[in-house]
Design a protein around this motif. Structure first.
Motif, PDB file in Angstrom:
ATOM      1  N   UNK A 163       0.809  -1.140  -0.127  1.00  0.00           N
ATOM      2  CA  UNK A 163       0.059  -0.087   0.101  1.00  0.00           C
ATOM      3  C   UNK A 163       0.683   1.250   0.085  1.00  0.00           C
ATOM      4  N   UNK A 164       1.753   1.288   0.753  1.00  0.00           N
ATOM      5  CA  UNK A 164       2.746   2.490   0.875  1.00  0.00           C
ATOM      6  C   UNK A 164       3.546   2.610  -0.359  1.00  0.00           C
ATOM      7  N   UNK A 165       3.846   1.585  -0.906  1.00  0.00           N
ATOM      8  CA  UNK A 165       4.703   1.400  -2.311  1.00  0.00           C
ATOM      9  C   UNK A 165       3.750   2.152  -3.442  1.00  0.00           C
ATOM     10  N   UNK A 166       2.689   1.518  -3.263  1.00  0.00           N
ATOM     11  CA  UNK A 166       1.368   2.003  -4.408  1.00  0.00           C
ATOM     12  C   UNK A 166       1.245   3.534  -4.334  1.00  0.00           C
ATOM     13  N   UNK A 167       0.958   4.069  -3.084  1.00  0.00           N
ATOM     14  CA  UNK A 167       0.943   5.648  -2.952  1.00  0.00           C
ATOM     15  C   UNK A 167       1.975   6.355  -3.249  1.00  0.00           C
ATOM     16  N   UNK A 168       3.226   5.907  -3.072  1.00  0.00           N
ATOM     17  CA  UNK A 168       4.235   6.537  -3.557  1.00  0.00           C
ATOM     18  C   UNK A 168       4.318   6.583  -4.976  1.00  0.00           C
ATOM     19  N   UNK A 169       4.240   5.354  -5.725  1.00  0.00           N
ATOM     20  CA  UNK A 169       4.069   5.333  -6.875  1.00  0.00           C
ATOM     21  C   UNK A 169       3.068   6.268  -7.673  1.00  0.00           C
ATOM     22  N   UNK A 170       1.797   6.156  -6.967  1.00  0.00           N
ATOM     23  CA  UNK A 170       0.697   7.230  -7.505  1.00  0.00           C
ATOM     24  C   UNK A 170       1.199   8.581  -7.257  1.00  0.00           C
ATOM     25  N   UNK A 171       2.011   9.038  -6.257  1.00  0.00           N
ATOM     26  CA  UNK A 171       2.497  10.400  -6.056  1.00  0.00           C
ATOM     27  C   UNK A 171       3.566  10.601  -7.210  1.00  0.00           C
ATOM     28  N   UNK A 172       4.272   9.737  -7.505  1.00  0.00           N
ATOM     29  CA  UNK A 172       5.339  10.011  -8.223  1.00  0.00           C
ATOM     30  C   UNK A 172       4.594  10.358  -9.883  1.00  0.00           C
ATOM     31  N   UNK A 173       3.647   9.585 -10.055  1.00  0.00           N
ATOM     32  CA  UNK A 173       3.091   9.524 -11.420  1.00  0.00           C
ATOM     33  C   UNK A 173       2.208  10.750 -11.568  1.00  0.00           C
ATOM     34  N   UNK A 174       1.705  11.289 -10.596  1.00  0.00           N
ATOM     35  CA  UNK A 174       0.702  12.330 -10.834  1.00  0.00           C
ATOM     36  C   UNK A 174       1.125  13.626 -10.132  1.00  0.00           C
ATOM     37  N   UNK A 175       1.760  13.802  -9.471  1.00  0.00           N
ATOM     38  CA  UNK A 175       2.261  15.200  -8.779  1.00  0.00           C
ATOM     39  C   UNK A 175       2.931  16.038  -9.868  1.00  0.00           C
ATOM     40  N   UNK A 176       2.603  17.120  -9.710  1.00  0.00           N
ATOM     41  CA  UNK A 176       3.174  18.320 -10.621  1.00  0.00           C
ATOM     42  C   UNK A 176       4.318  18.754 -10.070  1.00  0.00           C
ATOM     43  N   UNK A 177       4.449  19.164  -8.692  1.00  0.00           N
ATOM     44  CA  UNK A 177       5.505  19.683  -7.712  1.00  0.00           C
ATOM     45  C   UNK A 177       6.507  18.821  -7.662  1.00  0.00           C
ATOM     46  N   UNK A 178       7.639  19.328  -7.795  1.00  0.00           N
ATOM     47  CA  UNK A 178       8.885  18.364  -7.940  1.00  0.00           C
ATOM     48  C   UNK A 178       8.974  18.103  -6.318  1.00  0.00           C
ATOM     49  N   UNK A 179       8.457  18.690  -5.100  1.00  0.00           N
ATOM     50  CA  UNK A 179       9.089  18.395  -3.836  1.00  0.00           C
ATOM     51  C   UNK A 179       7.941  17.321  -3.404  1.00  0.00           C
ATOM     52  N   UNK A 180       6.636  17.139  -3.973  1.00  0.00           N
ATOM     53  CA  UNK A 180       5.864  16.120  -3.979  1.00  0.00           C
ATOM     54  C   UNK A 180       6.235  14.690  -4.482  1.00  0.00           C
ATOM     55  N   UNK A 181       6.938  15.024  -5.714  1.00  0.00           N
ATOM     56  CA  UNK A 181       7.567  13.790  -6.222  1.00  0.00           C
ATOM     57  C   UNK A 181       8.617  13.123  -5.430  1.00  0.00           C
TER      58      UNK A 181
END
Length: 101
Positions: free
Chosen positions: A12-30
């Motif tokens: 679940x943690x990895x999926x949330x992180x992967x979702x964040x990498x793929x959908x975030x526009x802010x580089x700090x969020x990535x």
């Protein structure tokens, strides 16, 4: 708790992180999403070490190595973000067209 529970939480943690990498526009969020993915991998290593080799500390040592690697990645990444921010005054990835020809 069993190994299965740790693996589910890690997935679940990895999926949330992967979702964040793929959908975030802010580089700090990535960067924060990447850190979440590192922590999911660390949780897996600790869980496997605890349940498969209860007396050994190799998994914990490897987790310390990954934490150190993640800290170094964060320092390099944040310094790059700071340098880019000084030039283009934005942390959004769509504005980072420096490498475009």
């Amino acid at each position: 708790m069993t190994l299965y529970h740790f693996l589910v939480v890690s997935a679940i943690l990895f999926s949330i992180g992967l979702y964040g990498v793929l959908t975030r526009r802010n580089i700090l969020g990535i960067f924060m999403s990447i850190e979440l993915m590192f922590n999911a991998a660390n949780l897996n290593l600790i869980a496997f070490n605890h349940y498969l080799y209860p007396g050994n500390v190799w998994g914990q040592g490897f987790v310390l190595f990954i934490i150190t690697l993640a800290a170094a990645e964060a320092v390099v990444g944040l310094s790059l973000v700071l340098a880019i921010y000084r030039n283009i005054k934005s942390v959004y990835t769509e504005n980072m067209t420096i490498l475009h020809g």
